[in-house]
Enzyme design. Structure first.
Site, PDB file in Angstrom:
ATOM      1  CE  LYS A   1       7.541  -3.635   4.091  1.00 44.39           C
ATOM      2  NZ  LYS A   1       6.999  -2.265   3.990  1.00 44.39           N
TER       3      LYS A   1
ATOM      4  CD  GLN B   1       7.796   0.755   5.959  1.00 45.37           C
ATOM      5  OE1 GLN B   1       8.009   0.059   4.972  1.00 45.37           O
ATOM      6  NE2 GLN B   1       6.850   0.468   6.822  1.00 45.37           N
TER       7      GLN B   1
ATOM      8  CG  ASP C   1       4.038  -0.118  -0.555  1.00 45.82           C
ATOM      9  OD1 ASP C   1       3.876  -1.211   0.004  1.00 45.82           O
ATOM     10  OD2 ASP C   1       4.806   0.773  -0.141  1.00 45.82           O
TER      11      ASP C   1
HETATM   12  N1  GUN Z   1       3.649   1.391   6.635  1.00 39.88           N
HETATM   13  C1  GUN Z   1       2.783   0.488   7.167  1.00 39.88           C
HETATM   14  N2  GUN Z   1       2.447  -0.446   6.251  1.00 39.88           N
HETATM   15  C2  GUN Z   1       3.106  -0.125   5.115  1.00 39.88           C
HETATM   16  C3  GUN Z   1       3.159  -0.724   3.832  1.00 39.88           C
HETATM   17  O1  GUN Z   1       2.517  -1.734   3.520  1.00 39.88           O
HETATM   18  N3  GUN Z   1       3.973  -0.091   2.930  1.00 39.88           N
HETATM   19  C4  GUN Z   1       4.667   1.038   3.234  1.00 39.88           C
HETATM   20  N4  GUN Z   1       5.417   1.588   2.277  1.00 39.88           N
HETATM   21  N5  GUN Z   1       4.625   1.612   4.419  1.00 39.88           N
HETATM   22  C5  GUN Z   1       3.858   1.030   5.357  1.00 39.88           C
END
Ligand code: GUN
Length: 303
Positions: A63, A107, A130
């Site tokens: 990211k 995350q 998100d």
């Molecule tokens: N863990 C797995 N997929 C995601 C996501 O799209 N966002 C976040 N914050 N954590 C994750």
């Protein structure tokens, strides 16, 4: 006599998420250039990573790299596994109150002693890139403008870029997680672009899963179980979207290989379109996040 699968196997189409993601990143970079040339600051995404989970570290790194590529500012806040929920909530409040930040993600998964629900609900909905906050999910459900959870958002765009017709089709979503399955099912049934499907959601209690998956024109699988869906569970010519990406121990330099939720070798003989793992849905998820961060910045600056 060749089967239908034999006949079409030569024209299987890979849905190359990585390629499409690179195209969209260039488009976002152009938008960022326009923003900064007007004298505004660049969009700013903050990611919080709690603990040392290997896969999560990789996702967050990817990211950050994507932010660099499109010209966003990115900040990674790394907190130890022992961080308390209260400490994390305080950090989130600080970021909510910081006007120089457009988007915040924490995350997942989080260490067991921290409530994921409390954390996702503490994020200001205006920075919820998100799309996990109840406000975002509620608006999505009602068809209102909002941040759409990044993986479903990325998948819809992948279908769109490959011009895959969804209107009137039967979409079967396997998995009902809050992150993927549930928002995906809402998006595919809603009246927007690449929606208008008839949607069936399957989950661990579905009886005779194959009966449903073989009815799918579009099959979206997000269960986190490597190679769960085999070729004989797929309709001839279907579009198969594999959201899974699991590290499976293997005798390789890294000590693992990445496996999707779909057994690629048997699926590709039947499917019309299929996403590879890696290089399919994963890069498109990051695109969804980048677009949401850009949208948050645009909401603020009307840029
Ligand atoms: N863990 C797995 N997929 C995601 C996501 O799209 N966002 C976040 N914050 N954590 C994750």
């Amino acid at each position: 006599m060749p089967t239908f699968a034999d006949k079409i196997s030569f024209c299987i189409m890979l849905l190359k998420g990585k390629e499409i993601a690179n195209q969209i990143k260039e488009e976002i970079a152009v938008e960022v250039e326009k923003i900064t040339s007007k004298g505004h600051r660049a969009p700013h995404l903050v990611a919080i990573l709690v603990g040392e989970d290997g896969a999560s570290k990789t996702y967050v790194k990817n990211k950050e790299l994507a932010c660099q590529k499109v010209g966003f500012t990115s900040t990674l806040v790394r907190l130890p596994e022992t961080t308390t929920e209260e400490e994390l909530l305080t950090k989130i409040q600080d970021i909510n109150n910081d006007d120089s930040i457009d988007g915040l993600i924490v995350q997942l998964p989080l260490p067991k002693h921290i409530s994921e629900n409390n954390v996702t609900q503490a994020i200001d909905p205006a920075k919820d890139v998100d799309g996990f906050h109840d406000v975002s999910v509620g608006k999505l459900t009602k068809g209102q403008d909002t941040f759409i959870s990044a993986t479903p958002y990325g998948i819809v765009q992948l279908l769109d870029r490959y011009d895959i017709e969804t209107k009137g089709k039967h979409c079967v979503v396997v998995g009902r997680s809050n992150i993927v399955g549930r928002p995906m099912s809402i998006l595919m049934s809603s009246s927007g672009k690449r929606g208008n499907c008839t949607v069936t959601i399957c989950h661990r209690h579905t009886e005779d899963l194959q009966r449903y998956t073989t009815m799918a024109d579009i099959l979206i699988v997000a269960v986190g179980i490597p190679e769960f869906i085999k070729g004989d569970m797929i309709k001839d010519g279907a579009t198969v979207i594999d959201v899974g990406i699991t590290r499976v121990d293997a005798d390789t330099p890294k000590g693992y290989v990445l496996k999707g939720d779909v057994e690629f070798e048997s699926a590709e003989k039947v499917a019309g379109y299929i996403t590879p793992v890696p290089g399919g849905v994963g890069p498109m998820t990051i695109i969804g996040l980048m677009q949401n961060t850009l949208k948050s910045h645009q909401n603020k600056f009307n840029s």
